[in-house]
Design an enzyme around this catalytic site. Structure first.
Site, PDB file in Angstrom:
ATOM      1  N   GLY A  33       0.721  -1.130   0.153  1.00 31.58           N
ATOM      2  CA  GLY A  33      -0.298  -0.047  -0.020  1.00 31.58           C
ATOM      3  C   GLY A  33       0.560   0.923   0.025  1.00 31.58           C
ATOM      4  N   SER A  34       0.579   1.929   0.700  1.00 32.99           N
ATOM      5  CA  SER A  34       1.414   3.541   0.383  1.00 32.99           C
ATOM      6  C   SER A  34       2.727   3.671   1.931  1.00 32.99           C
ATOM      7  CB  SER A  34       0.184   4.656   1.438  1.00 32.99           C
ATOM      8  OG  SER A  34      -0.970   4.899   1.006  1.00 32.99           O
ATOM      9  N   ILE A  35       3.269   2.700   1.629  1.00 30.93           N
ATOM     10  CA  ILE A  35       4.393   2.415   2.782  1.00 30.93           C
ATOM     11  C   ILE A  35       5.712   2.684   1.355  1.00 30.93           C
ATOM     12  CG2 ILE A  35       6.492   0.848   3.505  1.00 30.93           C
ATOM     13  CD1 ILE A  35       4.339  -0.220   4.857  1.00 30.93           C
ATOM     14  N   LYS A  39       5.607   5.029  -0.931  1.00 30.28           N
ATOM     15  CA  LYS A  39       6.181   6.170  -0.614  1.00 30.28           C
ATOM     16  C   LYS A  39       6.698   6.338  -0.177  1.00 30.28           C
ATOM     17  CE  LYS A  39       0.205   8.192  -0.471  1.00 30.28           C
ATOM     18  NZ  LYS A  39       0.263   6.802  -0.548  1.00 30.28           N
ATOM     19  N   TYR A  95      -3.702  14.725   1.976  1.00 31.79           N
ATOM     20  CA  TYR A  95      -3.085  13.219   1.786  1.00 31.79           C
ATOM     21  C   TYR A  95      -3.010  13.323   0.209  1.00 31.79           C
ATOM     22  CZ  TYR A  95      -1.123   8.710   2.207  1.00 31.79           C
ATOM     23  OH  TYR A  95      -0.041   7.327   1.855  1.00 31.79           O
TER      24      TYR A  95
END
Length: 239
Positions: free
Chosen positions: A2-4, A6, A95
Site C-alpha cells: 500500500g502507501s508504504i 510512498k 493526503y
C-alpha cells in the site's frame, strides 16, 4: 504494501536531489509544462501540501476500464480536464496519492528510466531487497517466485476465493499507475529498508535526517505530521 510505497518514491526523489539533478524548489511545470498548475514544488508534492486535485477520480471517470492506465494517462487527463486545485500550494495539507504519482513520473523524466527499473536498480538491488518489486497488478506478481496470493472468504459460496479475481480498480484498470502504491515485498526486506532509514546508506546523512523530520502538520482530531513520504508520530506501547 500500500502507501508504504510512498517512502520508496520519496527516496527515489531524494537520490536525484543528492546527485544535484533536481531541487526541492523545482516546480511541477518544469517537468510537465502541459499541466495547468502553477507554483507547485517537489517539496509540496513530497509533503501532501501541493493541493493537486485527485487524478484517480479522473481516470475512473474518463479512462477506458478495459485497458490499463499508466501515469502518462493520469497526467494527460489532468492537463485535458484541468480540475481545480484543492487549495493554493502550501496553504494546507491533504493526503495525496496523485502527488506521488507525479513524483514517480518526475523520477522517470529526470533519470531516463522507467519507475520500475529505477527503483530496482537504485534501491531494491543495492539493498539486497531480492523479494521486492513494483508490481502493477496480478499480472506482474505471477512472475515472482514464492509470491503469496491473498484470499477472501465468501459467505454465499462458503469458500475462499482469490482476492485478485474480484478485480477492483486497483487490480484492473488502475494497476499501471505507480508512485503511491503498487510495491510488493516481505517483512525480511522491510527490515533491510528500516536499517537503511536509520543509517543513511543511500543518501547523505543530512538528506536522511530531513526525510525523517517534520516538514508539515495539520491540526485534526490529533495533529498529523508528515516528513517525506512518511507520516510521523509516537506509538504508545502501553496500549
Amino acid at each position: 504494501i500500500g502507501s508504504i510505497a510512498k517512502e520508496f518514491t520519496a527516496m527515489g526523489i531524494l537520490l536525484l536531489k543528492d546527485k544535484g539533478l533536481i531541487s526541492h524548489s523545482d516546480t511541477l511545470r518544469k517537468f510537465f509544462p502541459e499541466l495547468p498548475y502553477n507554483n507547485i514544488t517537489i517539496q509540496q508534492l513530497l509533503t501532501h501540501t501541493s493541493g493537486i486535485p485527485d487524478g484517480f477520480s479522473l481516470v475512473s471517470k474518463y479512462f477506458d476500464h478495459s485497458k490499463i492506465a499508466h501515469n502518462d494517462d493520469l497526467i494527460y487527463l489532468l492537463a485535458k480536464e484541468k480540475p481545480a486545485v484543492f487549495f493554493n500550494p502550501g496553504d494546507a495539507l491533504i493526503y495525496s496519492g496523485t502527488g506521488f504519482n507525479l513524483l514517480a513520473s518526475i523520477i522517470e523524466k529526470v533519470s531516463g528510466q522507467l519507475y520500475n527499473t529505477y527503483m530496482s536498480e537504485h534501491i531494491f538491488k543495492p539493498l539486497g531487497m531480492t523479494h521486492t518489486m513494483v508490481a502493477n497488478g496480478p499480472r506482474s506478481t505471477k512472475s515472482i517466485s514464492g509470491y503469496a496470493d491473498g484470499f477472501l472468504y465468501v459467505d454465499s459460496l462458503k469458500s475462499y476465493i482469490n482476492a485478485d479475481s474480484m478485480h477492483t480498480g486497483w487490480t484492473s484498470y488502475l494497476a499501471g499507475i505507480t508512485g503511491e502504491g503498487m510495491i510488493v515485498t516481505t517483512s525480511g526486506d522491510l527490515l533491510k529498508w528500516d536499517n537503511v532509514l536509520k543509517n543513511h546508506n543511500l543518501i547523505t546523512e543530512l538528506t536522511q535526517a530531513a526525510m525523517l523530520s517534520r516538514q508539515c502538520e495539520k491540526a485534526t482530531f490529533s495533529v498529523v505530521q508528515y516528513a517525506y513520504g512518511i507520516r510521523l508520530g509516537v506509538i504508545d506501547l502501553a496500549i
